[in-house]
Every structure is written in C-alpha cells, then in structure tokens.
Write a protein that holds these residues in place. Sequence first.
Motif, short mmCIF file in Angstrom:
data_model
loop_
_atom_site.label_atom_id
_atom_site.label_comp_id
_atom_site.label_asym_id
_atom_site.label_seq_id
_atom_site.Cartn_x
_atom_site.Cartn_y
_atom_site.Cartn_z
N LYS A 52 5.85 -0.27 -16.83
CA LYS A 52 5.95 -1.39 -15.59
C LYS A 52 6.13 -2.98 -16.39
O LYS A 52 5.23 -3.06 -17.20
N PHE A 53 7.46 -3.44 -16.39
CA PHE A 53 7.33 -4.79 -17.11
C PHE A 53 6.92 -5.75 -16.14
O PHE A 53 7.31 -5.78 -14.84
N PHE A 54 6.47 -6.88 -16.87
CA PHE A 54 6.30 -8.06 -16.13
C PHE A 54 7.41 -9.11 -16.36
O PHE A 54 7.91 -9.09 -17.45
N LEU A 55 8.17 -9.23 -15.20
CA LEU A 55 9.27 -9.94 -15.14
C LEU A 55 9.25 -11.28 -14.73
O LEU A 55 8.50 -11.74 -13.81
N GLY A 86 -3.25 -20.39 -9.95
CA GLY A 86 -3.85 -18.98 -9.74
C GLY A 86 -2.96 -18.02 -9.28
O GLY A 86 -3.39 -17.09 -8.76
N LYS A 87 -1.73 -18.39 -8.59
CA LYS A 87 -0.99 -17.57 -7.86
C LYS A 87 -0.44 -16.45 -8.95
O LYS A 87 -0.49 -15.32 -8.46
N ASP A 88 -0.35 -16.48 -10.11
CA ASP A 88 0.08 -15.62 -10.87
C ASP A 88 -1.02 -14.58 -11.19
O ASP A 88 -0.62 -13.49 -11.27
N LEU A 89 -2.19 -14.94 -11.25
CA LEU A 89 -3.30 -14.18 -11.27
C LEU A 89 -3.34 -13.30 -9.92
O LEU A 89 -3.64 -12.12 -10.21
N GLU A 90 -3.44 -13.92 -8.84
CA GLU A 90 -3.22 -13.22 -7.81
C GLU A 90 -2.30 -12.13 -7.62
O GLU A 90 -2.29 -10.84 -7.41
N THR A 91 -1.05 -12.48 -7.98
CA THR A 91 0.05 -11.51 -8.08
C THR A 91 -0.20 -10.39 -9.05
O THR A 91 0.07 -9.05 -8.87
N THR A 92 -0.79 -10.75 -10.21
CA THR A 92 -1.03 -9.61 -11.39
C THR A 92 -1.95 -8.55 -10.71
O THR A 92 -2.00 -7.53 -10.84
N LYS A 93 -3.20 -9.34 -10.01
CA LYS A 93 -4.09 -8.33 -9.56
C LYS A 93 -3.51 -7.53 -8.35
O LYS A 93 -4.02 -6.28 -8.38
N ALA A 94 -2.53 -7.98 -7.49
CA ALA A 94 -2.28 -7.28 -6.47
C ALA A 94 -1.20 -6.27 -7.10
O ALA A 94 -1.57 -5.11 -6.51
N TYR A 95 -0.66 -6.19 -8.03
CA TYR A 95 0.21 -5.26 -8.75
C TYR A 95 -0.58 -4.30 -9.43
O TYR A 95 -0.53 -2.91 -9.47
N CYS A 96 -1.51 -4.81 -10.11
CA CYS A 96 -2.46 -3.74 -10.97
C CYS A 96 -3.20 -2.88 -9.99
O CYS A 96 -3.50 -1.67 -10.34
N GLU A 97 -3.60 -3.31 -8.73
CA GLU A 97 -4.14 -2.26 -7.98
C GLU A 97 -3.35 -1.28 -7.53
O GLU A 97 -3.89 -0.04 -7.35
N THR A 124 -3.97 -9.00 -16.88
CA THR A 124 -3.76 -7.31 -16.54
C THR A 124 -5.45 -7.11 -17.05
O THR A 124 -5.58 -5.94 -16.33
N LEU A 125 -5.73 -7.04 -18.05
CA LEU A 125 -6.85 -6.72 -18.65
C LEU A 125 -8.25 -7.01 -17.56
O LEU A 125 -9.09 -6.15 -17.56
N SER A 126 -8.26 -8.12 -17.22
CA SER A 126 -9.26 -8.50 -16.37
C SER A 126 -9.31 -7.63 -14.85
O SER A 126 -10.08 -7.13 -14.22
N ALA A 127 -8.06 -7.31 -14.76
CA ALA A 127 -7.78 -6.59 -13.24
C ALA A 127 -7.99 -5.17 -13.63
O ALA A 127 -8.46 -4.33 -12.54
#
Length: 297
Positions: free
Chosen positions: A116-119, A157-168, A212-215
């Motif tokens: 999965k790539f972060f784009l 913080g929106k990028d953090l929210e996006t990352t965590k949502a996908y990591c779930e 990613t690692l925090s999620a």
Amino acid sequence: MIRVVLAPFIFVMHTTLQILNLALWGGLIILLGLVKLLLPNGRIRTAWNKVMHALMFSFGRISVILIRLFNKVDIECSVHGELSKNSWYLIIANHLSYLDIILLIEFATHRIPAPKFFLKKELIWLPFVGLGAWALDMPFMHRYTRAYLEKHPDKKGKDLETTKAYCEKFRTVPTTVINFVEGTRFTTQKHLSKQSPYENLLPPKAGGVSFTLSAMGELFTNVLDISLLYPENKRHPMMAMLSGQMTKIVIDVNVTPVPELQQESERTESEFRLYFQNWLNGLWENKDNRIKKLLES
C-alpha cells in the motif's frame, strides 16, 4: 550503437505496451473496486481484495517482463534477512523515478503481502493509477504548507487522521505499507536546493512514517529498508527504460527491527518526535553509505 539508433522506435513501442498493460489491469481493478462498494465487510470482501491484489501483482510482473524484453538489463535483487507473506512490513525506500513503484510491486510478488503506497492527493486524477489506488484502499495524503496551516488551523492534523483511518483497514490482513520518506523524487537540483547532508539521498521526513507507526507500529514485524539504484542510468531512468537503454537495476533490501516507539510517561511529544527523527536520520546515513558501496562495486 544499434539500440541508440532504434531508441525512438523502441520508445514508442514500449510506452504503448506499458500504457496498455496499465489500462488493462487498472481498468479491471477499478471495476472490481466499484463492485466492492456493494459487498459487506467480512470474508467476502477479504477474498475480493485478494483478487484485486492478484491483478495488481499481474500488472507489476508484466511491466517488468516488458522492461526485460525491451532492455538488455541486469536486475540485481539482494535481500538481507527473512521475508514472509504472513507478516506486516513497513517499507522505507529512496525515490528516484516512477519506475520505483513498478519494481516494488513486482518485488512484493510471492515475497511479502500486497503493498500500500501513501500517495499525493493530486495523483487521484492520474488515469487508471488514481482510481486504481483508491480501489485498492491506498491512502491519499494532502500535504499542507506551514503558511496554509497558519491561515487554516482547522486543517492541522488532518493527515494524521487520514493515516490512522487507513491504517485501521490494514490491521486485519497482513499488509506492506510503503513510504518514500524523501517526499519527492531525487534530482541533482533538489539535492542542491535542500542542501542535503547525504551524498545520494534527500533529507528524510519523519511525519508520514511516524504517523503510520503510531497507528499500527505494534503490528509491524520488520522495517524493510530498500535502496533502489539505476547506476548506469542515473539522470533519467524512466526515459532510459522506455527507450531500451536501461542496463542495470539494483534492489537492495535490508530487513531491520521496528524502532522502539512506545512513549515513556516522562517523554513529551516533541521529545518523542526528536527521538524518531534521529532514528530515521541514522537509518538514512547507513543507507547513504550502503548506496556508496553498491555504486562503487
């Protein structure tokens, strides 16, 4: 000499076939992605995703077959450590060309879980690539500038929210998350403008990887430190490849432990960020030295 003369003809033929390959598999993935919207969560959707991942792997394999067909190229792949299809991996790689993505997809085939790539958000409009990545549940990131965030603090913080949502979404099935931590492709001009302390790399950015690692850091089995090199076609690897003039590709994979990321109670958030950036800088310094040795050899 003959390949140089035939380069324009090879470029047209090779580019056409690569586009058709992308359109075929990308179109199928998008179609299955639309059907997936109607499927309930659970085993059916998981099985559906496996079919879509198989299509992505087919795209990567055929792309590399075409590269070998049109180029007299030696692809040297070295893996230092053990890999498994049943593990979770975080790939941290340098970025030289769009060719990197094809090579990483093909590398993952039969070795590790689907990548999965972060784009960048702008890539959603790239034909077949954008919607194909959306169908495969790849996260699209919107990088806001500091000036923009000062005017629009609600976006912080929106990028953090996006990352965590996908990591779930990646927690239930073994997954490989790929992050190009330089944030952009390496060029000599960017290397100079950023005043990079590394000889062959741009300075790494810790933001996306730390999110990613925090999620889902506790899930990752290993970090895969991948170095991609085109030692005899450094300036324009994509053009060289399409023109039949690519001669050597090096994929060097170093299987490393996941860094200790649990924040201690006495460690502040800023101290934790500094700790992680130092870890990434150390990894990048080792990578730069390894690349130097690979280029010398």
